[in-house]
Design a protein around this motif. Structure first.
Motif, mmCIF file in Angstrom:
data_model
loop_
_atom_site.group_PDB
_atom_site.id
_atom_site.type_symbol
_atom_site.label_atom_id
_atom_site.label_comp_id
_atom_site.label_asym_id
_atom_site.label_seq_id
_atom_site.Cartn_x
_atom_site.Cartn_y
_atom_site.Cartn_z
ATOM 1 N N ASP A 143 0.817 -1.211 0.000
ATOM 2 C CA ASP A 143 0.000 0.000 0.000
ATOM 3 C C ASP A 143 0.854 1.266 0.000
ATOM 4 N N ASN A 144 2.174 1.115 -0.168
ATOM 5 C CA ASN A 144 3.060 2.276 -0.227
ATOM 6 C C ASN A 144 3.073 2.811 -1.658
ATOM 7 N N LYS A 145 2.480 3.964 -1.865
ATOM 8 C CA LYS A 145 2.359 4.544 -3.206
ATOM 9 C C LYS A 145 3.375 5.664 -3.456
ATOM 10 N N SER A 146 4.337 5.835 -2.559
ATOM 11 C CA SER A 146 5.323 6.911 -2.713
ATOM 12 C C SER A 146 6.277 6.580 -3.863
ATOM 13 N N PRO A 147 6.928 7.611 -4.440
ATOM 14 C CA PRO A 147 7.905 7.365 -5.513
ATOM 15 C C PRO A 147 9.013 6.437 -5.026
ATOM 16 N N PHE A 148 9.385 5.497 -5.880
ATOM 17 C CA PHE A 148 10.328 4.449 -5.492
ATOM 18 C C PHE A 148 11.589 4.616 -6.334
ATOM 19 N N ARG A 149 12.590 5.340 -5.803
ATOM 20 C CA ARG A 149 13.807 5.638 -6.555
ATOM 21 C C ARG A 149 14.996 4.789 -6.139
ATOM 22 N N TRP A 150 15.144 4.555 -4.843
ATOM 23 C CA TRP A 150 16.317 3.842 -4.328
ATOM 24 C C TRP A 150 15.967 2.385 -4.054
ATOM 25 N N ALA A 151 16.935 1.504 -4.288
ATOM 26 C CA ALA A 151 16.716 0.080 -4.022
ATOM 27 C C ALA A 151 18.043 -0.579 -3.664
ATOM 28 N N ILE A 152 17.992 -1.485 -2.712
ATOM 29 C CA ILE A 152 19.155 -2.278 -2.317
ATOM 30 C C ILE A 152 19.035 -3.654 -2.953
ATOM 31 N N HIS A 153 20.074 -4.092 -3.655
ATOM 32 C CA HIS A 153 20.078 -5.374 -4.341
ATOM 33 C C HIS A 153 21.157 -6.281 -3.762
ATOM 34 N N GLY A 154 20.855 -7.562 -3.711
ATOM 35 C CA GLY A 154 21.837 -8.564 -3.325
ATOM 36 C C GLY A 154 22.120 -9.498 -4.491
ATOM 37 N N TYR A 155 23.383 -9.880 -4.671
ATOM 38 C CA TYR A 155 23.794 -10.708 -5.798
ATOM 39 C C TYR A 155 24.544 -11.946 -5.300
ATOM 40 N N ALA A 156 24.318 -13.063 -5.962
ATOM 41 C CA ALA A 156 25.062 -14.288 -5.684
ATOM 42 C C ALA A 156 25.039 -15.149 -6.937
ATOM 43 N N GLY A 157 26.173 -15.806 -7.223
ATOM 44 C CA GLY A 157 26.217 -16.647 -8.413
ATOM 45 C C GLY A 157 27.501 -17.432 -8.524
ATOM 46 N N ILE A 158 27.628 -18.130 -9.646
ATOM 47 C CA ILE A 158 28.784 -18.977 -9.922
ATOM 48 C C ILE A 158 29.260 -18.705 -11.346
ATOM 49 N N GLY A 159 30.491 -19.099 -11.640
ATOM 50 C CA GLY A 159 30.999 -18.886 -12.984
ATOM 51 C C GLY A 159 32.311 -19.587 -13.232
ATOM 52 N N LEU A 160 32.817 -19.411 -14.434
ATOM 53 C CA LEU A 160 34.107 -19.939 -14.857
ATOM 54 C C LEU A 160 34.984 -18.782 -15.296
ATOM 55 N N GLN A 161 36.289 -18.974 -15.185
ATOM 56 C CA GLN A 161 37.198 -17.917 -15.580
ATOM 57 C C GLN A 161 38.445 -18.499 -16.243
ATOM 58 N N GLY A 162 39.085 -17.667 -17.028
ATOM 59 C CA GLY A 162 40.396 -17.954 -17.566
ATOM 60 C C GLY A 162 41.291 -16.766 -17.266
ATOM 61 N N TYR A 163 42.572 -17.020 -16.988
ATOM 62 C CA TYR A 163 43.438 -15.902 -16.639
ATOM 63 C C TYR A 163 44.886 -16.203 -17.021
ATOM 64 N N THR A 164 45.664 -15.132 -17.119
ATOM 65 C CA THR A 164 47.098 -15.214 -17.360
ATOM 66 C C THR A 164 47.819 -14.528 -16.197
ATOM 67 N N TYR A 165 48.737 -15.256 -15.591
ATOM 68 C CA TYR A 165 49.458 -14.778 -14.406
ATOM 69 C C TYR A 165 50.937 -14.647 -14.739
ATOM 70 N N HIS A 166 51.505 -13.483 -14.420
ATOM 71 C CA HIS A 166 52.927 -13.235 -14.673
ATOM 72 C C HIS A 166 53.562 -12.665 -13.408
ATOM 73 N N ARG A 167 54.655 -13.298 -12.934
ATOM 74 C CA ARG A 167 55.326 -12.859 -11.713
ATOM 75 C C ARG A 167 56.819 -12.695 -11.951
ATOM 76 N N THR A 168 57.361 -11.613 -11.430
ATOM 77 C CA THR A 168 58.800 -11.372 -11.474
ATOM 78 C C THR A 168 59.293 -11.024 -10.079
ATOM 79 N N ASP A 169 60.622 -11.088 -9.895
ATOM 80 C CA ASP A 169 61.243 -10.813 -8.611
ATOM 81 C C ASP A 169 62.389 -9.839 -8.847
#
Length: 221
Positions: A143-169
């Motif tokens: 029953d809240n008819k006020s303008p609705f501009r702000w919202a808090i969202h929560g995210y969760a998920g899974i995935g795959l990745q590929g990467y290149t790692y380079h290390r020097t000393d």
């Protein structure tokens, strides 16, 4: 061994929503006396159900042998993404997202002078599926008819990745420097979660500040 990497991402995405809402004035004997009735079809939706999102921000490698923030310096990487979102209801959505970025990290081996300062860079590509929960809609009174501009969202998920790692000393020897490439596969499986604060600019555009936390665990040599 199993390597756990924690990555913190800050993003500023923009959403371009794909559809608009229209009301149809349809009077009939079942309208309960109201002069305006909305037909129950695709045009009767109270939210836009498809969206394209993109954004960018900084990426920080938080937990590994070499880290982005330590006594040797503060190294802020970058991250960019694009996503396709399907709104299931006003409270939940699914996002198919591709993101790309690069981190810089440093570190030293304690209690030895054999190695100097280790400097590494990691360039990554990620593909993930995220669930998006609109907490503000979840707890919003009907029953809240006020303008609705702000919202808090929560995210969760899974995935795959590929990467290149380079290390020097800076005191190199035959095994201090290292290059490694991880291709997309089950070994690069990761989890992702976070929170976002979204502001509705118009019926078609939202802006959001998002903080994401990524946990990767992989089998390495």
């Amino acid at each position: 061994m199993k390597l756990g990497l924690f990555t913190l991402l800050l993003a500023l995405p923009s959403y371009f929503l794909a559809q608009d809402n229209k009301e149809a004035s349809v009077g009939n004997t079942f309208s309960s006396g109201t002069p305006k009735v909305t037909k129950f079809d695709n045009k009767a939706r109270k939210f836009n159900d498809w969206a394209i999102s993109f954004g960018g921000g900084t990426a920080i490698l938080h937990h590994s042998d070499l880290t982005s923030l330590n006594s040797d310096g503060k190294h802020f990487g970058w991250n960019a993404y694009v996503g396709l979102e399907k709104q299931i209801s006003d409270k939940f959505a699914l996002i198919l997202q591709y993101q790309k970025g690069k981190t810089t990290q440093t570190g030293r081996i304690p209690y030895t002078t054999r190695h100097g300062l280790g400097i590494a860079t990691t360039e990554y590509d990620q593909l993930n599926l995220l669930g998006d929960v609109n907490f503000s809609n979840l707890f919003r009174r009907t029953d809240n008819k006020s303008p609705f501009r702000w919202a808090i969202h929560g995210y969760a998920g899974i995935g795959l990745q590929g990467y290149t790692y380079h290390r020097t000393d800076d005191h190199p020897n035959q095994y201090a420097n290292k290059d490694f490439t991880q291709k997309f596969g089950i070994d690069s499986f990761f989890y992702q979660g976070g929170l976002g604060l979204k502001y509705n600019l118009s019926r078609r555009i939202d802006i959001e500040t998002r903080v994401m936390y990524i946990i990767t665990g992989e089998i390495g040599r």
